[in-house]
Enzyme design. Sequence first.
Site, short mmCIF file in Angstrom:
data_model
loop_
_atom_site.label_atom_id
_atom_site.label_comp_id
_atom_site.label_asym_id
_atom_site.label_seq_id
_atom_site.Cartn_x
_atom_site.Cartn_y
_atom_site.Cartn_z
N GLU A 55 0.88 -1.35 0.26
CA GLU A 55 0.17 -0.16 -0.09
C GLU A 55 1.21 1.40 0.02
OE1 GLU A 55 -2.00 -2.95 3.54
OE2 GLU A 55 0.19 -2.55 2.31
N THR A 164 10.45 -44.29 -7.37
CA THR A 164 11.01 -43.20 -6.96
C THR A 164 12.97 -43.53 -6.86
OG1 THR A 164 11.60 -41.21 -5.31
CG2 THR A 164 11.43 -43.56 -4.55
N ASP A 203 22.43 -38.46 -2.54
CA ASP A 203 22.60 -37.91 -3.69
C ASP A 203 23.61 -36.60 -3.84
OD1 ASP A 203 20.86 -39.34 -4.70
OD2 ASP A 203 18.34 -38.58 -4.08
N GLY A 298 13.64 -39.15 0.89
CA GLY A 298 13.76 -40.01 0.65
C GLY A 298 12.37 -40.77 0.47
N PRO A 299 12.24 -41.90 0.49
CA PRO A 299 10.88 -42.31 1.05
C PRO A 299 10.37 -42.96 2.49
CG PRO A 299 12.11 -44.45 -0.23
CD PRO A 299 12.15 -43.16 -0.71
#
Length: 366
Positions: A55, A164, A203, A298-299
């Site tokens: 504003e 995955t 990873d 991860g899962p």
Amino acid sequence: MVSENDNKLMLRCTELALKGEYSCKPNPRVGSIIVKDQQIIAEGWHQYAGELHAEVDALEKAGSNAEGASLYVTLEPCSHHGRTSPCCDAIIAAGISKVFYGMIDPNPKVAGKGISKLKQAGIEVIGPLMPRQCEDLNPGFIRRMTSGRPYVRCKMAMSLDGRTAMASGESQWITGEDSRTDVHRWRAKSSAIITGVESVLKDDPFLNARLEHDALIQPLRVICDSQLRTPDSAKTMQIPGHVLLVSASDRKFGMDKQQTAEVEQVNLPGKNNRTDLAALLTLLAQEKECNEVLIEAGPTLAGAFIEQGLVDELLIYTAPILLGHQAQPLFKLHGMEKIADQIKLEFIDVVSLGKDCRIRSRIDNK
């Protein structure tokens, strides 16, 4: 009386709010316009916490022309002193005659007080206007203000047969470049990214948002590592930014002098020597002011968040490939033996990204 043009003007405000999408956290994304003689004379948005609110940004651009004009804003103007002065005071001082607002501010410090202050000053106040669209701008801010937790998304990549990673843990890359670019947009929207130590070891992700954007504020990088197995050499430790290492151990993480990241360790022990995930989310909201959190894990860890009812939304990137029944599943969810044990979802959208598609869905945690 609200006209169709009023709705269009509020939708323009929502577009402006997204200009601060990657930069205004922990504050909400807000857009505003000023209209006089049926013409837009100024537009504003909130870019950084501690700087001009939407504003006031619009009012400064309008200058003396704001007197007698109408102001549209996606969120109720603030009435309290925070990092900046109250927007209500600036609106009143500028001589605005009418204010259209999109939604009530869920912050208990405001929560209708801004509207009352404007009305007491003789300003006509109309709203809420296009409330669903305005609420969609800030699911995390709303969640943090109303429940003390962030809005949590879980991102996963899978093959068409729901896998995955390979049995060995190999997972780079299941999806294509377009999907990975889209993930960086969601990272940039987020206040924090959560992963587990297993993902770090397998990873070695950077866990940052890699977008060409001048106003990008990097998310906090959070590693759930109950027994402190994260190596000093991890990529996420070797880039600038903040890392929160969450353990369930009294042992202290050994800081490497060569580390570039600023590392903080917190001890949040839960059951079975695991991290207390609910306590982690509370800490992120209440101590780190995190609005939206993205889980990239991860899962096992992703499944644990889902099992505890801590995930609000899924982002599932699906590639047109098959990985076979020996590959790892998308989530590891326990105790699901009958159809009645299912977790129900509601689709939000399905978007094509190159050869892949992204499926967004809400989780019914009731």
